[in-house]
Design a protein around this motif. Structure first.
Motif, mmCIF file in Angstrom:
data_model
loop_
_atom_site.group_PDB
_atom_site.id
_atom_site.type_symbol
_atom_site.label_atom_id
_atom_site.label_comp_id
_atom_site.label_asym_id
_atom_site.label_seq_id
_atom_site.Cartn_x
_atom_site.Cartn_y
_atom_site.Cartn_z
ATOM 1 N N GLU A 125 27.255 87.932 83.912
ATOM 2 C CA GLU A 125 26.985 86.492 83.758
ATOM 3 C C GLU A 125 27.945 85.668 84.611
ATOM 4 O OE1 GLU A 125 27.248 85.606 79.621
ATOM 5 O OE2 GLU A 125 25.420 86.738 79.107
ATOM 6 N N GLU A 126 29.179 86.146 84.752
ATOM 7 C CA GLU A 126 30.190 85.439 85.551
ATOM 8 C C GLU A 126 29.975 85.625 87.056
ATOM 9 O OE1 GLU A 126 33.945 86.933 84.354
ATOM 10 O OE2 GLU A 126 33.849 86.112 82.324
ATOM 11 N N GLY A 127 29.144 86.589 87.407
ATOM 12 C CA GLY A 127 28.956 86.894 88.824
ATOM 13 C C GLY A 127 29.961 87.880 89.360
ATOM 14 N N GLY A 128 30.677 88.550 88.439
ATOM 15 C CA GLY A 128 31.660 89.561 88.841
ATOM 16 C C GLY A 128 33.060 88.989 88.947
ATOM 17 N N ARG A 129 34.028 89.890 88.995
ATOM 18 C CA ARG A 129 35.429 89.516 89.179
ATOM 19 C C ARG A 129 35.996 90.361 90.325
ATOM 20 N NH1 ARG A 129 37.074 90.123 82.799
ATOM 21 N NH2 ARG A 129 35.572 88.607 81.977
ATOM 22 N N GLY B 227 36.033 93.067 96.583
ATOM 23 C CA GLY B 227 35.126 91.943 96.410
ATOM 24 C C GLY B 227 34.841 91.730 94.942
ATOM 25 N N LYS B 228 33.856 90.899 94.660
ATOM 26 C CA LYS B 228 33.487 90.653 93.269
ATOM 27 C C LYS B 228 32.684 91.831 92.735
ATOM 28 C CE LYS B 228 33.695 85.678 92.612
ATOM 29 N NZ LYS B 228 32.933 84.448 92.282
ATOM 30 N N GLY B 229 33.114 92.323 91.613
ATOM 31 C CA GLY B 229 32.448 93.459 90.997
ATOM 32 C C GLY B 229 32.905 93.600 89.563
#
Length: 332
Positions: free
Chosen positions: A197-201, A228-230
């Motif tokens: 929901e956050e689009g990853g961290r 990257g974001k994951g």
């Protein structure tokens, strides 16, 4: 090629004593310490973002990373008249992290926790973000589970079977049940759903022993090409799986890594459930069957057969490790 290397190095204030091939580039022994020279073409798609992340990490105290050195023109990338581009990284002396050594496992767990802590609340400009690669984790796990079923059906229909196929069919139900359970649990995992929901961290993306260089009692972290974001805990579960596989699913070795991570970054029950789910999925069994199915199916290597046999022999140990979570809903 040697001439181009010389020309690129002429742009840096470095005194090179010796150089040799290493990790797709050239390891340089210099009077200013070890450096790594690489061709820019190999890394360009991720280079700006990777640099930004490492700059932020250094500012936040996580400074043992493979930073890029600027050349004499104050640029990160050196371009020759012939068009080739080169980059020089700060590098480290030492050995790769040994997943069989308890001190190394403790360092690896603590180091990852510090990395994840340093990456919290990182803000990167949208244009600097790398293009997300691959499909979401849940879709990938579901796809792998369907592939297991399809490969099993294919093998069952064969009239003449190789020893590999006989062995794979014999242990299918045991592994397939765990794959199905992992899919169902992941779909309803609160930690996973929240991250998506956050689009990853931000996370490392390839946290393995090849990218951890031990110098005495310290670790250096390199190989940020997949950063990257994951899902940060995938960094942890990836290394945990490798550690457990190399150590016969020895509970003590796996827990050293997990406990030293948790000393720095506390793990909620929801987060521990995610760790359990990722270890529950029979990743190695899927890899062996997928490799078999994507190659000439009438042929198998003795090495693949031995890996499959070892997998079956080790499954009881894996199940025993997973019971540490199942018995109380927590590893810690």
């Amino acid at each position: 090629m040697e001439d181009k290397v010389e020309k690129s190095l002429a742009n840096y204030d470095l005194t090179v004593k010796r150089r040799y091939r290493h990790r797709g580039g050239w390891l340089l022994e210099t009077t200013q310490g070890p450096k790594l020279l690489r061709e820019y073409e190999q890394i360009r798609g991720h280079f700006a973002f990777e640099n930004k992340i490492k700059e932020i990490l250094v500012l936040r105290g996580f400074d043992r990373v493979d930073q890029v050195l600027k050349n004499g023109a104050d640029q990160y990338v050196t371009e020759l008249e012939s068009g080739e581009k080169y980059v020089v990284y700060q590098w480290f002396t030492g050995e790769e992290c040994d997943l069989r050594a308890k001190p190394d496992l403790a360092l690896a767990g603590e180091n990852l926790a510090r990395l994840h802590h340093a990456l919290r609340d990182v803000c990167v400009l949208e244009e600097e973000e790398p293009v997300p690669a691959g499909v979401p984790l849940l879709e990938r796990v579901q796809k792998h589970t369907r592939e297991l079923k399809r490969i099993h059906t294919y093998m069952k229909k064969k009239k003449q079977r190789t020893e590999f196929e006989i062995q794979a069919i014999g242990c299918f139900e045991r592994f397939y049940e765990k794959a199905v359970e992992a899919c169902g649990r992941l779909e309803n995992c609160n930690y996973y759903c929240k991250i998506m929901e956050e689009g990853g961290r931000y996370c490392h993306g390839d946290y393995n022993y090849h990218n951890l260089i031990r110098e005495s009692s310290r670790l250096a972290t390199v190989g940020f090409e997949k950063a990257g974001k994951g899902i940060p805990l995938l960094d942890l579960t990836y290394l945990m799986r490798k550690t457990l596989e190399k150590n016969g699913w020895d509970r003590k070795k796996g827990m050293i890594l997990l406990e030293n991570y948790a000393k720095k970054v506390s793990l909620t029950k929801e987060e521990q459930e995610f760790v359990y789910i990722m270890l529950l999925f029979p990743e190695k069994y899927w890899k062996l069957l997928n490799g078999y199915f994507n190659h000439k199916k009438s042929w198998f290597s003795e090495q693949s057969l031995q890996k499959l046999r070892s997998l079956g022999e080790m499954e009881q140990c894996r199940e025993q490790f997973l019971k540490n979570y199942e018995n109380g809903g927590s590893f810690l």
